[in-house]
Design a protein around this motif. Structure first.
Motif, PDB file in Angstrom:
ATOM      1  N   LEU A   1      41.699  33.879  47.922  1.00  0.00           N
ATOM      2  CA  LEU A   1      42.262  32.894  46.988  1.00  0.00           C
ATOM      3  C   LEU A   1      41.215  31.865  46.580  1.00  0.00           C
ATOM      4  O   LEU A   1      41.152  31.456  45.422  1.00  0.00           O
ATOM      5  N   LYS A   2      40.393  31.474  47.535  1.00  0.00           N
ATOM      6  CA  LYS A   2      39.381  30.449  47.286  1.00  0.00           C
ATOM      7  C   LYS A   2      38.220  30.988  46.446  1.00  0.00           C
ATOM      8  O   LYS A   2      37.697  30.291  45.580  1.00  0.00           O
ATOM      9  N   ASP A   3      37.846  32.249  46.685  1.00  0.00           N
ATOM     10  CA  ASP A   3      36.647  32.802  46.057  1.00  0.00           C
ATOM     11  C   ASP A   3      36.915  34.210  45.515  1.00  0.00           C
ATOM     12  O   ASP A   3      36.169  35.139  45.777  1.00  0.00           O
ATOM     13  N   TYR A   4      37.989  34.342  44.730  1.00  0.00           N
ATOM     14  CA  TYR A   4      38.397  35.660  44.240  1.00  0.00           C
ATOM     15  C   TYR A   4      37.375  36.285  43.295  1.00  0.00           C
ATOM     16  O   TYR A   4      37.292  37.503  43.184  1.00  0.00           O
ATOM     17  N   LYS A   5      36.544  35.481  42.644  1.00  0.00           N
ATOM     18  CA  LYS A   5      35.569  36.024  41.692  1.00  0.00           C
ATOM     19  C   LYS A   5      34.420  36.760  42.375  1.00  0.00           C
ATOM     20  O   LYS A   5      33.711  37.518  41.727  1.00  0.00           O
ATOM     21  N   SER A   6      34.250  36.546  43.677  1.00  0.00           N
ATOM     22  CA  SER A   6      33.165  37.218  44.385  1.00  0.00           C
ATOM     23  C   SER A   6      33.502  38.669  44.733  1.00  0.00           C
ATOM     24  O   SER A   6      32.629  39.419  45.142  1.00  0.00           O
ATOM     25  N   HIS A   7      34.756  39.050  44.554  1.00  0.00           N
ATOM     26  CA  HIS A   7      35.165  40.419  44.845  1.00  0.00           C
ATOM     27  C   HIS A   7      35.099  41.239  43.565  1.00  0.00           C
ATOM     28  O   HIS A   7      35.542  40.786  42.509  1.00  0.00           O
ATOM     29  N   PRO A   8      34.582  42.452  43.655  1.00  0.00           N
ATOM     30  CA  PRO A   8      34.458  43.268  42.443  1.00  0.00           C
ATOM     31  C   PRO A   8      35.813  43.752  41.946  1.00  0.00           C
ATOM     32  O   PRO A   8      36.723  43.998  42.729  1.00  0.00           O
ATOM     33  N   ILE A   9      35.946  43.841  40.628  1.00  0.00           N
ATOM     34  CA  ILE A   9      37.120  44.468  40.046  1.00  0.00           C
ATOM     35  C   ILE A   9      36.764  45.919  39.809  1.00  0.00           C
ATOM     36  O   ILE A   9      35.802  46.220  39.110  1.00  0.00           O
ATOM     37  N   ASN A  10      37.499  46.794  40.436  1.00  0.00           N
ATOM     38  CA  ASN A  10      37.261  48.220  40.306  1.00  0.00           C
ATOM     39  C   ASN A  10      38.523  48.891  39.803  1.00  0.00           C
ATOM     40  O   ASN A  10      39.242  49.513  40.578  1.00  0.00           O
ATOM     41  N   PRO A  11      38.801  48.758  38.495  1.00  0.00           N
ATOM     42  CA  PRO A  11      39.999  49.444  38.007  1.00  0.00           C
ATOM     43  C   PRO A  11      39.806  50.945  38.151  1.00  0.00           C
ATOM     44  O   PRO A  11      38.683  51.440  38.051  1.00  0.00           O
ATOM     45  N   PRO A  12      40.879  51.647  38.422  1.00  0.00           N
ATOM     46  CA  PRO A  12      40.754  53.095  38.580  1.00  0.00           C
ATOM     47  C   PRO A  12      40.141  53.730  37.337  1.00  0.00           C
ATOM     48  O   PRO A  12      40.492  53.369  36.210  1.00  0.00           O
ATOM     49  N   ALA A  13      39.254  54.664  37.547  1.00  0.00           N
ATOM     50  CA  ALA A  13      38.574  55.314  36.424  1.00  0.00           C
ATOM     51  C   ALA A  13      39.482  56.318  35.726  1.00  0.00           C
ATOM     52  O   ALA A  13      39.436  56.458  34.516  1.00  0.00           O
ATOM     53  N   SER A  14      40.329  56.979  36.494  1.00  0.00           N
ATOM     54  CA  SER A  14      41.174  58.003  35.873  1.00  0.00           C
ATOM     55  C   SER A  14      42.530  57.410  35.481  1.00  0.00           C
ATOM     56  O   SER A  14      43.042  56.498  36.124  1.00  0.00           O
ATOM     57  N   TYR A  15      43.080  57.971  34.427  1.00  0.00           N
ATOM     58  CA  TYR A  15      44.388  57.531  33.924  1.00  0.00           C
ATOM     59  C   TYR A  15      45.472  57.759  34.975  1.00  0.00           C
ATOM     60  O   TYR A  15      46.330  56.899  35.186  1.00  0.00           O
TER      61      TYR A  15
END
Length: 143
Positions: free
Chosen positions: A58-72
Protein backbone atom coordinates in the motif's frame (compact mmCIF):
# COMPACT_ATOMS: atom_id res chain seq x y z
CA UNK A 1 15.89 -26.12 -0.82
CA UNK A 2 13.02 -28.33 -1.94
CA UNK A 3 11.06 -27.81 -5.15
CA UNK A 4 7.88 -27.16 -3.16
CA UNK A 5 9.55 -24.24 -1.40
CA UNK A 6 10.56 -22.76 -4.75
CA UNK A 7 7.03 -23.18 -6.08
CA UNK A 8 5.50 -21.66 -2.96
CA UNK A 9 7.90 -18.73 -3.11
CA UNK A 10 7.16 -18.03 -6.77
CA UNK A 11 3.43 -18.42 -6.27
CA UNK A 12 3.50 -16.08 -3.27
CA UNK A 13 5.53 -13.47 -5.19
CA UNK A 14 3.07 -13.62 -8.14
CA UNK A 15 0.19 -13.08 -5.71
CA UNK A 16 1.98 -10.10 -4.18
CA UNK A 17 2.68 -8.59 -7.60
CA UNK A 18 -0.90 -9.26 -8.69
CA UNK A 19 -2.17 -7.59 -5.52
CA UNK A 20 0.17 -4.61 -6.03
CA UNK A 21 -1.13 -4.22 -9.59
CA UNK A 22 -4.70 -4.12 -8.27
CA UNK A 23 -3.68 -1.53 -5.66
CA UNK A 24 -2.09 0.53 -8.44
CA UNK A 25 -5.32 0.33 -10.45
CA UNK A 26 -7.37 1.31 -7.39
CA UNK A 27 -5.04 4.29 -6.85
CA UNK A 28 -5.34 5.40 -10.48
CA UNK A 29 -7.71 8.23 -9.49
CA UNK A 30 -5.59 9.16 -6.47
CA UNK A 31 -7.87 7.71 -3.79
CA UNK A 32 -8.98 4.38 -2.48
CA UNK A 33 -12.67 4.45 -1.60
CA UNK A 34 -13.99 2.63 1.45
CA UNK A 35 -15.43 -0.07 -0.86
CA UNK A 36 -12.07 -0.47 -2.59
CA UNK A 37 -10.28 -0.58 0.77
CA UNK A 38 -12.61 -3.28 2.04
CA UNK A 39 -12.10 -5.26 -1.17
CA UNK A 40 -8.31 -4.89 -0.92
CA UNK A 41 -8.41 -6.08 2.69
CA UNK A 42 -10.35 -9.21 1.73
CA UNK A 43 -8.25 -9.78 -1.37
CA UNK A 44 -5.04 -9.61 0.66
CA UNK A 45 -6.50 -12.16 3.04
CA UNK A 46 -7.62 -14.45 0.19
CA UNK A 47 -4.18 -14.22 -1.47
CA UNK A 48 -2.49 -14.98 1.88
CA UNK A 49 -0.59 -11.70 1.93
CA UNK A 50 0.75 -10.99 5.40
CA UNK A 51 -0.07 -7.70 7.10
CA UNK A 52 3.50 -6.35 6.87
CA UNK A 53 3.64 -7.10 3.14
CA UNK A 54 0.16 -5.65 2.67
CA UNK A 55 1.11 -2.38 4.36
CA UNK A 56 4.39 -2.26 2.41
CA UNK A 57 2.55 -2.70 -0.89
CA UNK A 58 0.00 0.00 0.00
CA UNK A 59 2.83 2.36 0.87
CA UNK A 60 5.01 1.62 -2.17
CA UNK A 61 2.75 -0.04 -4.75
CA UNK A 62 4.59 1.58 -7.68
CA UNK A 63 7.74 -0.42 -6.94
CA UNK A 64 5.98 -3.66 -7.90
CA UNK A 65 5.86 -4.54 -11.59
CA UNK A 66 2.55 -4.69 -13.42
CA UNK A 67 2.49 -7.92 -15.35
CA UNK A 68 -0.85 -8.17 -17.09
CA UNK A 69 -1.40 -11.60 -18.56
CA UNK A 70 -0.04 -11.83 -22.09
CA UNK A 71 -2.69 -14.20 -23.37
CA UNK A 72 -6.36 -13.34 -23.74
CA UNK A 73 -7.38 -16.57 -21.99
CA UNK A 74 -5.21 -15.72 -18.97
CA UNK A 75 -6.79 -12.25 -18.80
CA UNK A 76 -10.22 -13.86 -18.86
CA UNK A 77 -9.20 -16.28 -16.09
CA UNK A 78 -8.05 -13.38 -13.88
CA UNK A 79 -11.20 -11.44 -14.69
CA UNK A 80 -13.30 -14.45 -13.74
CA UNK A 81 -11.51 -14.79 -10.39
CA UNK A 82 -11.79 -11.09 -9.61
CA UNK A 83 -15.44 -10.79 -10.62
CA UNK A 84 -16.24 -13.77 -8.41
CA UNK A 85 -14.39 -12.14 -5.48
CA UNK A 86 -16.24 -8.87 -5.95
CA UNK A 87 -19.54 -10.71 -6.31
CA UNK A 88 -18.96 -12.86 -3.21
CA UNK A 89 -17.94 -9.75 -1.27
CA UNK A 90 -21.42 -8.36 -1.91
CA UNK A 91 -20.08 -5.14 -3.46
CA UNK A 92 -23.11 -4.01 -5.45
CA UNK A 93 -24.14 -1.21 -7.80
CA UNK A 94 -21.85 1.63 -8.81
CA UNK A 95 -18.94 0.69 -6.50
CA UNK A 96 -18.92 -2.81 -8.01
CA UNK A 97 -18.90 -1.47 -11.56
CA UNK A 98 -16.26 1.22 -10.88
CA UNK A 99 -13.94 -1.27 -9.23
CA UNK A 100 -14.34 -3.87 -11.96
CA UNK A 101 -13.92 -1.25 -14.71
CA UNK A 102 -10.62 -0.14 -13.19
CA UNK A 103 -9.41 -3.71 -12.73
CA UNK A 104 -10.45 -4.73 -16.26
CA UNK A 105 -8.53 -1.86 -17.82
CA UNK A 106 -5.57 -2.80 -15.63
CA UNK A 107 -5.80 -6.37 -16.92
CA UNK A 108 -5.43 -5.06 -20.46
CA UNK A 109 -8.99 -4.91 -21.74
CA UNK A 110 -9.69 -1.93 -24.01
CA UNK A 111 -11.41 0.92 -22.17
CA UNK A 112 -14.06 1.24 -24.90
CA UNK A 113 -15.23 -2.35 -24.33
CA UNK A 114 -14.86 -2.56 -20.56
CA UNK A 115 -18.46 -1.64 -19.72
CA UNK A 116 -19.80 -4.46 -21.89
CA UNK A 117 -17.22 -6.96 -20.66
CA UNK A 118 -17.91 -6.15 -17.00
CA UNK A 119 -21.69 -6.30 -17.46
CA UNK A 120 -21.43 -9.68 -19.20
CA UNK A 121 -18.92 -10.99 -16.64
CA UNK A 122 -21.16 -10.00 -13.72
CA UNK A 123 -24.18 -11.64 -15.34
CA UNK A 124 -22.26 -14.85 -15.97
CA UNK A 125 -20.89 -15.00 -12.42
CA UNK A 126 -24.32 -14.25 -10.95
CA UNK A 127 -25.64 -17.19 -12.99
CA UNK A 128 -22.94 -19.43 -11.48
CA UNK A 129 -21.14 -20.44 -14.68
CA UNK A 130 -17.84 -22.28 -14.52
CA UNK A 131 -14.56 -20.91 -15.90
CA UNK A 132 -14.79 -22.66 -19.27
CA UNK A 133 -18.31 -21.38 -19.88
CA UNK A 134 -17.26 -17.90 -18.73
CA UNK A 135 -14.36 -17.79 -21.19
CA UNK A 136 -16.47 -19.08 -24.07
CA UNK A 137 -19.33 -16.65 -23.36
CA UNK A 138 -17.03 -13.62 -23.12
CA UNK A 139 -15.20 -14.60 -26.30
CA UNK A 140 -18.46 -14.97 -28.24
CA UNK A 141 -20.47 -12.14 -26.70
CA UNK A 142 -20.35 -10.02 -29.88
CA UNK A 143 -21.41 -12.76 -32.24
Amino acid sequence: MSISKLFDSGFKKRNENHFAAIVRVAMDDGIITSEEQAFLDRLAHNLDIHKETYLSILKDYKSHPINPPASYDRRLERLYDLVRMVHVDQIKGDPEHRLLHKISVGLGFHAVNVKYIVDKALTLVQNGVDLDTFIEEIKTMNQ
